[in-house]
Design a protein around this motif. Structure first.
Motif, PDB file in Angstrom:
ATOM      1  N   ALA A   1       0.686  -1.285  -0.375  1.00 53.67           N
ATOM      2  CA  ALA A   1      -0.015   0.116  -0.120  1.00 53.67           C
ATOM      3  C   ALA A   1       0.586   1.271  -0.004  1.00 53.67           C
ATOM      4  CB  ALA A   1      -0.882   0.151   0.856  1.00 53.67           C
ATOM      5  N   GLY A   2       2.075   1.527   0.628  1.00 54.26           N
ATOM      6  CA  GLY A   2       2.552   2.374   0.960  1.00 54.26           C
ATOM      7  C   GLY A   2       3.952   2.707   0.181  1.00 54.26           C
ATOM      8  N   LEU A   3       4.239   1.517  -0.825  1.00 51.69           N
ATOM      9  CA  LEU A   3       5.482   1.554  -1.251  1.00 51.69           C
ATOM     10  C   LEU A   3       5.998   3.210  -2.282  1.00 51.69           C
ATOM     11  CD1 LEU A   3       7.708  -0.609  -1.938  1.00 51.69           C
ATOM     12  CD2 LEU A   3       6.670  -0.389  -3.994  1.00 51.69           C
TER      13      LEU A   3
ATOM     14  N   HIS B   1      10.623  -8.411 -15.034  1.00 51.29           N
ATOM     15  CA  HIS B   1       9.070  -8.006 -14.678  1.00 51.29           C
ATOM     16  C   HIS B   1       8.780  -6.776 -15.079  1.00 51.29           C
ATOM     17  CE1 HIS B   1       8.782 -10.711 -10.064  1.00 51.29           C
ATOM     18  NE2 HIS B   1       8.712 -11.244 -11.459  1.00 51.29           N
ATOM     19  N   LEU B   2       9.356  -5.763 -15.509  1.00 54.35           N
ATOM     20  CA  LEU B   2       9.244  -4.400 -15.987  1.00 54.35           C
ATOM     21  C   LEU B   2       9.417  -4.770 -17.262  1.00 54.35           C
ATOM     22  CD1 LEU B   2       8.708  -1.309 -15.149  1.00 54.35           C
ATOM     23  CD2 LEU B   2      11.087  -1.695 -15.375  1.00 54.35           C
ATOM     24  N   ASP B   3       9.801  -5.772 -18.149  1.00 52.74           N
ATOM     25  CA  ASP B   3      10.089  -5.949 -19.298  1.00 52.74           C
ATOM     26  C   ASP B   3       8.715  -6.670 -19.779  1.00 52.74           C
ATOM     27  OD1 ASP B   3      12.581  -4.668 -19.937  1.00 52.74           O
ATOM     28  OD2 ASP B   3      13.319  -6.141 -20.040  1.00 52.74           O
ATOM     29  N   ARG B   4       8.757  -7.248 -19.019  1.00 45.81           N
ATOM     30  CA  ARG B   4       7.422  -8.776 -19.561  1.00 45.81           C
ATOM     31  C   ARG B   4       5.643  -8.138 -18.934  1.00 45.81           C
ATOM     32  NH1 ARG B   4       9.176 -14.239 -18.546  1.00 45.81           N
ATOM     33  NH2 ARG B   4       6.785 -14.581 -19.265  1.00 45.81           N
ATOM     34  N   GLU B   5       5.515  -7.095 -18.004  1.00 44.63           N
ATOM     35  CA  GLU B   5       4.661  -6.975 -17.093  1.00 44.63           C
ATOM     36  C   GLU B   5       4.493  -7.536 -16.360  1.00 44.63           C
ATOM     37  OE1 GLU B   5       1.939  -5.184 -20.002  1.00 44.63           O
ATOM     38  OE2 GLU B   5       3.316  -2.791 -20.416  1.00 44.63           O
ATOM     39  N   ILE B   6       5.188  -8.234 -15.701  1.00 45.60           N
ATOM     40  CA  ILE B   6       4.915  -9.693 -14.637  1.00 45.60           C
ATOM     41  C   ILE B   6       4.572  -9.347 -13.460  1.00 45.60           C
ATOM     42  CG2 ILE B   6       5.742 -11.388 -13.194  1.00 45.60           C
ATOM     43  CD1 ILE B   6       7.935 -12.101 -16.190  1.00 45.60           C
ATOM     44  N   ILE B   7       3.253  -9.516 -12.715  1.00 42.32           N
ATOM     45  CA  ILE B   7       2.897  -8.905 -11.399  1.00 42.32           C
ATOM     46  C   ILE B   7       2.841 -10.235 -10.637  1.00 42.32           C
ATOM     47  CG2 ILE B   7       0.731  -8.864  -9.918  1.00 42.32           C
ATOM     48  CD1 ILE B   7      -0.547  -7.560 -12.969  1.00 42.32           C
ATOM     49  N   PRO B   8       3.971 -10.309  -9.661  1.00 46.37           N
ATOM     50  CA  PRO B   8       4.366 -11.083  -8.852  1.00 46.37           C
ATOM     51  C   PRO B   8       3.086 -11.379  -8.156  1.00 46.37           C
ATOM     52  CG  PRO B   8       5.831  -9.264  -8.387  1.00 46.37           C
ATOM     53  CD  PRO B   8       4.850  -9.119  -9.517  1.00 46.37           C
TER      54      PRO B   8
ATOM     55  N   GLN C   1      -3.368  -5.431  -7.714  1.00 46.26           N
ATOM     56  CA  GLN C   1      -2.576  -6.472  -8.826  1.00 46.26           C
ATOM     57  C   GLN C   1      -2.959  -4.759  -9.423  1.00 46.26           C
ATOM     58  OE1 GLN C   1      -4.864  -9.600 -10.423  1.00 46.26           O
ATOM     59  NE2 GLN C   1      -2.646 -10.595  -9.379  1.00 46.26           N
ATOM     60  N   ASP C   2      -4.421  -3.601  -9.803  1.00 41.81           N
ATOM     61  CA  ASP C   2      -4.333  -2.695 -10.720  1.00 41.81           C
ATOM     62  C   ASP C   2      -3.228  -1.220  -9.883  1.00 41.81           C
ATOM     63  OD1 ASP C   2      -6.797  -3.737 -11.926  1.00 41.81           O
ATOM     64  OD2 ASP C   2      -8.408  -3.278 -10.538  1.00 41.81           O
ATOM     65  N   LEU C   3      -3.306  -1.190  -8.794  1.00 40.27           N
ATOM     66  CA  LEU C   3      -2.142  -0.135  -8.330  1.00 40.27           C
ATOM     67  C   LEU C   3      -0.902  -0.476  -9.416  1.00 40.27           C
ATOM     68  CD1 LEU C   3      -3.593   0.925  -5.450  1.00 40.27           C
ATOM     69  CD2 LEU C   3      -3.421   2.194  -7.879  1.00 40.27           C
ATOM     70  N   TYR C   4      -0.531  -2.436  -9.059  1.00 40.83           N
ATOM     71  CA  TYR C   4       0.901  -2.609  -9.865  1.00 40.83           C
ATOM     72  C   TYR C   4       0.706  -2.281 -11.203  1.00 40.83           C
ATOM     73  CZ  TYR C   4       5.182  -5.524 -10.216  1.00 40.83           C
ATOM     74  OH  TYR C   4       5.837  -5.528 -10.026  1.00 40.83           O
ATOM     75  N   THR C   5      -0.363  -2.176 -11.967  1.00 41.55           N
ATOM     76  CA  THR C   5      -0.136  -2.395 -13.235  1.00 41.55           C
ATOM     77  C   THR C   5      -0.292  -1.219 -13.773  1.00 41.55           C
ATOM     78  OG1 THR C   5      -1.374  -4.467 -13.326  1.00 41.55           O
ATOM     79  CG2 THR C   5      -1.836  -2.447 -15.234  1.00 41.55           C
ATOM     80  N   LYS C   6      -0.517   0.442 -12.928  1.00 40.19           N
ATOM     81  CA  LYS C   6      -0.711   1.753 -13.631  1.00 40.19           C
ATOM     82  C   LYS C   6       0.986   1.840 -12.609  1.00 40.19           C
ATOM     83  CE  LYS C   6      -5.161   2.598 -12.951  1.00 40.19           C
ATOM     84  NZ  LYS C   6      -6.821   3.171 -11.433  1.00 40.19           N
ATOM     85  N   VAL C   7       1.683   1.685 -11.312  1.00 41.73           N
ATOM     86  CA  VAL C   7       3.266   1.749 -11.324  1.00 41.73           C
ATOM     87  C   VAL C   7       3.847   0.999 -12.576  1.00 41.73           C
ATOM     88  CG1 VAL C   7       4.608   0.962 -10.179  1.00 41.73           C
ATOM     89  CG2 VAL C   7       2.301   2.151  -8.927  1.00 41.73           C
ATOM     90  N   LEU C   8       3.786  -0.030 -12.861  1.00 48.33           N
ATOM     91  CA  LEU C   8       4.322  -0.342 -13.778  1.00 48.33           C
ATOM     92  C   LEU C   8       4.394   0.315 -15.109  1.00 48.33           C
ATOM     93  CD1 LEU C   8       4.075  -4.217 -14.370  1.00 48.33           C
ATOM     94  CD2 LEU C   8       5.996  -2.866 -13.359  1.00 48.33           C
TER      95      LEU C   8
END
Length: 122
Positions: free
Chosen positions: A42-44, A69-76, A82-89
């Motif tokens: 949450a607070g990364l 992860h960045l190159d292939r858009e892998i979500i750990p 996951q939605d926020l993580y995708t936006k951050v990528l």
């Protein structure tokens, strides 16, 4: 602040803390800017360091653990949102396209390629 996945004992100390909800320019000169990069947790927070002779480096913390992860858009699998993580990528890729080097925190091959002796980055 929601503490999903955190140990409260890590935060129970006498030092003051603030929650970062937007960009924070540490010295008000653009050299080091803290960026919220939520998704993995949450607070990364990451840091964009703009060095006068070496250029810009995004210290992406766990928002980009491995270059792959960045190159292939892998979500750990241990991603909090996951939605926020995708936006951050997408934001990390935007910052990289502007010329910054993205430092992926757990990518040993990338870290091995960085210069490490004092005085190499300024």
């Amino acid at each position: 602040m929601e503490q999903v996945g955190c140990f409260s004992a890590d935060w129970e100390h006498p030092m003051s803390m603030i929650e970062i909800t937007g960009e924070v320019d540490i010295f008000d000169d653009g050299r080091i800017v803290l960026l919220p990069l939520p998704g993995h947790t949450a607070g990364l927070t990451g840091a964009l360091a703009c060095l006068p002779n070496s250029g810009a480096y995004l210290l992406a913390s766990d928002a980009a653990v491995l270059r792959e992860h960045l190159d292939r858009e892998i979500i750990p699998k241990n991603t909090w949102n996951q939605d926020l993580y995708t936006k951050v990528l997408d934001e990390i890729k935007r910052i990289e396209k502007s010329g910054a080097v993205v430092a992926c925190v757990h990518d040993l091959s990338q870290w091995s390629a960085f210069r490490t002796a004092e005085g190499h980055y300024d």
